[in-house]
Design an enzyme around this catalytic site. Structure first.
Site, PDB file in Angstrom:
ATOM      1  CG  HIS A 179      -1.815   0.959   1.462  1.00 35.80           C
ATOM      2  ND1 HIS A 179      -1.770   2.224   1.606  1.00 35.80           N
ATOM      3  CD2 HIS A 179      -3.444   0.813   0.979  1.00 35.80           C
ATOM      4  CE1 HIS A 179      -2.680   2.900   1.612  1.00 35.80           C
ATOM      5  NE2 HIS A 179      -3.980   2.136   1.448  1.00 35.80           N
ATOM      6  CG  ASP A 222       0.442  -2.481   6.305  1.00 40.72           C
ATOM      7  OD1 ASP A 222      -0.601  -2.735   6.847  1.00 40.72           O
ATOM      8  OD2 ASP A 222       0.107  -2.097   4.971  1.00 40.72           O
ATOM      9  CD  GLN A 267      -6.937  -4.521   3.903  1.00 39.77           C
ATOM     10  OE1 GLN A 267      -8.053  -5.590   3.937  1.00 39.77           O
ATOM     11  NE2 GLN A 267      -7.139  -3.516   3.726  1.00 39.77           N
ATOM     12  CE  LYS A 293      -7.845  -0.563   5.917  1.00 42.18           C
ATOM     13  NZ  LYS A 293      -8.224   0.048   4.739  1.00 42.18           N
ATOM     14  CB  CYS A 337      -3.582   3.434  -1.562  1.00 43.95           C
ATOM     15  SG  CYS A 337      -4.773   4.476  -1.297  1.00 43.95           S
TER      16      CYS A 337
END
Length: 414
Positions: A130, A208, A211, A234, A372
């Site tokens: 991202h 990261d 998700q 999220k 993104c």
């Protein structure tokens, strides 16, 4: 770690009843919300928790000796403990509250990167990242003279492991920062193996997890991640709140990013001394209600079971792949063998924005655009994709509604 085991029965109708917004009608049709990778909807339990703070227990935290301040502080710090237990961090001192994954990664890049990177060092990322895991590292590279190095992905949307092994073994990589799950393709990266390789090469590992949090059980100690970034919105929690997990020795060694109230021990005009982590990185009045709402979201997920949610979403993703292949000229972008709740696709001759607009007329909400991840779109030779992303409350009937809507797209656009 908080109990995240699979429960024997997955009652999607009961789950859906907890989400008031799912009863919405869109242009006279039932809402089919398939944009969870952008932001998930909120259960009544989260909404009630937030409302209760404002109605019965709101005040600024850490500063007051009066009843409401003490009550708010207790709830706020209890949320930190809920988060610690959820990801199996060793201490609440390793849980830094932020505005989201973007701020968490920027915090690491600026606070760790500025003091530890120099000219000739390498920052390793993948082609799946991202923009929030690309741009902060570009900014730090420009400042420090370090170089950004990118691991390619294959046509499935999986990391090229041979290339990764070669690049991580260069002897120049000082930090590896990679997604746990791709927001654009749903690819689950082999982060445990990648972290091991990074540590063997003398690099730290930043993950990261935006998700991953709503789809997978996360155990930062088992992963041995140095930093792990997350977003509340999220994972069925409030917008504008996130978490950075960091190993305590690293957090202690890092300078703060922002200055202000609550992150200090002493202040004089000549010198300021800083508080210990996590306070050192939490300047100013925090998102108090966001923290408490996030804890309520984690409790809600725990009540269903991460394993049960993952199995349900895996079934939906496989079913969506099967049904979408029935659509003439449709191509799925990213068919990794290990995926989490995302299907991205194009239809030859039809722009993704037109796909999204026509689906919206049918009450079906999907995301269209580059998500993104512009470099990833270039890698696959497309300007954009349409993306259906699933959450705990989605159903096979909603996948069928997506497919029916896409048939109308093809018929209308020719």
């Amino acid at each position: 770690m908080t109990d995240q085991t699979t429960r024997p029965l997955y009652d999607v109708a009961r789950i859906r009843a907890d989400f008031p917004i799912l009863a919405t009608q869109v242009r006279g049709k039932p809402l089919v919300y398939l944009d969870n990778a952008a932001s998930s909807q909120k259960p009544r339990q989260v909404l009630d928790a937030e409302r209760a703070v404002y109605e019965t227990g709101y005040a600024n935290v850490h500063r007051g000796v009066h009843y409401l301040s003490e009550k708010a502080t207790q709830a706020y710090e209890a949320a930190r403990e809920t988060t610690r237990a959820w990801i199996n961090a060793a201490s609440t001192n390793e849980i830094v509250f932020t505005r989201g994954t973007t701020e968490s990664i920027n915090l690491v890049a600026h606070c760790w990167g500025r003091t530890n990177l120099k000219a000739g060092d390498e920052i390793l990322i993948t082609h799946l990242e991202h923009h929030s895991n690309i741009v902060p590292w570009q900014m730090i590279a420009e400042t420090t003279g370090a170089r950004l190095v990118v691991v390619p992905v294959d046509d499935r949307g999986e990391v090229d492991q041979e290339a990764f092994d070669r690049l991580i073994g260069s002897g120049r990589v000082k930090v590896m920062s990679v997604a746990h799950v791709s927001n654009a393709l749903g690819t689950i990266l082999p982060v445990r193996r990648m972290i091991e390789a990074a540590h063997a090469a003398g690099a730290i590992a930043v993950i990261d997890g935006a998700q991953a949090l709503p789809h997978l059980a996360v155990d930062v100690q088992a992963l041995d991640a140095d930093f792990y970034a997350m977003s509340s919105h999220k994972a069925y929690g409030p917008t504008g709140f996130g978490v950075l997990y960091g190993k305590l020795p690293l957090l202690k060694a890092m300078p703060p990013w922002q200055g202000g109230g609550d992150m200090i021990e002493t202040v004089t005009f000549e010198k300021t001394t800083y508080a210990e982590p996590p306070a050192k990185f939490e300047a100013g009045t925090p998102h108090i209600v966001g923290a408490i709402g996030f804890a309520a979201a984690l409790d809600y997920i725990a009540g269903i079971g991460v394993g049960a949610i993952a199995a349900h979403e895996h079934d939906l993703t496989a079913y969506a792949h099967e049904r979408l292949c029935e659509i003439n000229r449709l191509k799925i972008i990213g068919e990794a063998r290990d995926k989490a709740g995302v299907v991205s696709f194009t239809i030859d001759g039809i722009h993704p924005h037109d796909i999204g607009t026509i689906l919206d007329q049918q009450g079906v909400a999907v995301r269209t655009g580059h998500h993104c991840t512009q470099p990833l779109m270039v890698r696959f030779g497309v300007p954009a994709t349409a993306r259906a992303s699933f959450g705990m409350y989605n159903t096979r009937d909603e996948v069928d509604a997506l497919v029916d809507g896409l048939r109308k797209v093809v018929k209308f656009m020719g």
